[in-house]
Structure formats: structure tokens, C-alpha cells
Write an enzyme that holds these catalytic residues in place. Structure first.
Site, PDB file in Angstrom:
ATOM      1  N   HIS A  53      13.192  21.175  37.409  1.00 47.79           N
ATOM      2  CA  HIS A  53      13.553  22.571  37.156  1.00 47.79           C
ATOM      3  C   HIS A  53      15.013  22.764  37.560  1.00 47.79           C
ATOM      4  CE1 HIS A  53       9.201  24.381  37.252  1.00 47.79           C
ATOM      5  NE2 HIS A  53       9.307  23.320  36.481  1.00 47.79           N
ATOM      6  N   GLU A  55      16.513  24.907  39.463  1.00 53.30           N
ATOM      7  CA  GLU A  55      16.753  25.135  40.892  1.00 53.30           C
ATOM      8  C   GLU A  55      16.644  23.830  41.682  1.00 53.30           C
ATOM      9  OE1 GLU A  55      14.677  26.697  38.856  1.00 53.30           O
ATOM     10  OE2 GLU A  55      14.217  28.723  39.528  1.00 53.30           O
ATOM     11  N   CYS A  83       9.976  29.624  40.220  1.00 52.72           N
ATOM     12  CA  CYS A  83       8.537  29.359  40.238  1.00 52.72           C
ATOM     13  C   CYS A  83       8.129  28.980  41.674  1.00 52.72           C
ATOM     14  CB  CYS A  83       8.207  28.222  39.273  1.00 52.72           C
ATOM     15  SG  CYS A  83       8.633  26.593  39.905  1.00 52.72           S
ATOM     16  N   CYS A  86       9.860  25.841  43.056  1.00 50.77           N
ATOM     17  CA  CYS A  86      11.274  26.040  43.381  1.00 50.77           C
ATOM     18  C   CYS A  86      11.443  26.953  44.595  1.00 50.77           C
ATOM     19  CB  CYS A  86      12.014  26.582  42.163  1.00 50.77           C
ATOM     20  SG  CYS A  86      12.122  25.358  40.841  1.00 50.77           S
TER      21      CYS A  86
HETATM   22 ZN   LIG Z   1      10.742  26.021  39.223  1.00 50.96          ZN
END
Ligand SMILES: [Zn+2]
Length: 156
Positions: A53, A55, A83, A86
């Protein structure tokens, strides 16, 4: 300033999204002096990495540049509300401030559903249709933990 950084994250996310490397997510880590440490986007598809992801990628890059796992004093920018994975990574990195663009419901609207993970955590992680847990080999694992504790290493 904040808008500049978000715009850079959007630009990079658009680029990797259009190359089919990942979803429409970008992130950046800024240090306490306001310097841009890292700029990253979601590369889950290109890297075949479900953890890639934006992040996470941005935190990995920033930590590497700083030469430490501790990003205290840094701020993370993300094009979307992080999310649960993260959010955890941000907390592990000791980052105390998140600036985000889109809200969770905006991601939900285009088909990215983080909701079920939040629900799973809220329901004491007891929903076995999401994840099953099984305890195994605790005594052997405890030996490893004790070895660590005996070495009086730093807890991070
Ligand atoms: Zn994430």
C-alpha cells in the site's frame, strides 16, 4: 504546503494506477522540519505484494532514508484514509499525525472495502469466516521470547 504534498501523491498514484501497478493511492512522509522524506504509491499489482500500500511503501522508504525504524515527529500524508494495516504500520513507526484526502466511504464507493477488517477487529476478531486462529508450539516460542528478554534488548 499540505495541498502540494497531496497533489504530488495524487500525481504519482495516477501514474502507477495508469501503468496498472496498483490502486489510486499515494502517500508521503514529511519529517519534523517539513522535508519530504518519501513519496510512494500503491504497487500491490506490480510488486505482487498485498502489503505494498502507498503508506507502507512510503514508511519503508522514509525509514530507510532516516536509517531508523522510528519516524517520531514525522507526518504521513495519504490520498485516502489509511486501511487498518497501514494505520497499524503508522502507529508502529511512531508517526503521530495523518493528513488524508479521501474518506473511508469514498474508497468504499469505488469498491475498496476496508470496512470488514474494521468490523472484524471490533468484534474481538472472533469471526472465523474472516480469519481463524490456532495456538501451536507456545512453549518453544516462549523460549525464544525468554532468550530475547535475557539479552535486555531495546523494546521498540
Ligand atoms: Zn493500507
Amino acid at each position: 504546503m499540505k495541498k502540494d504534498i497531496i497533489n504530488k501523491a495524487i500525481e504519482l498514484a495516477r501514474e502507477t494506477m495508469n501503468k496498472n501497478l496498483g490502486g489510486p493511492f499515494g502517500a508521503a512522509v514529511i519529517d519534523r522540519e517539513g522535508n519530504l522524506l518519501s513519496l510512494a504509491s500503491n504497487t500491490v499489482l506490480g510488486d505482487h505484494d498485498p502489503t505494498a500500500h502507498a503508506e507502507i511503501n512510503a514508511i519503508r522508504e522514509a525509514a530507510k532514508i532516516k536509517g531508523t525504524h522510528d519516524l517520531s515527529g514525522c507526518i504521513i500524508y495519504a490520498t485516502g484514509y489509511p486501511c487498518p494495516m497501514c494505520l497499524s504500520a503508522i502507529i508502529w513507526a511512531n508517526i503521530k499525525e495523518v493528513v488524508y484526502g479521501c474518506r473511508p466511504e469514498d474508497a468504499d464507493e469505488i469498491g475498496f472495502r476496508d470496512d470488514f477488517i474494521y468490523h472484524f477487529i471490533k468484534k474481538d476478531m472472533s469471526d472465523e469466516t474472516v480469519l481463524k486462529f490456532k495456538e501451536e508450539g507456545r512453549q518453544d516460542c516462549l523460549l525464544l521470547f525468554r532468550e530475547y528478554a535475557e539479552q535486555e534488548r531495546k523494546i521498540y
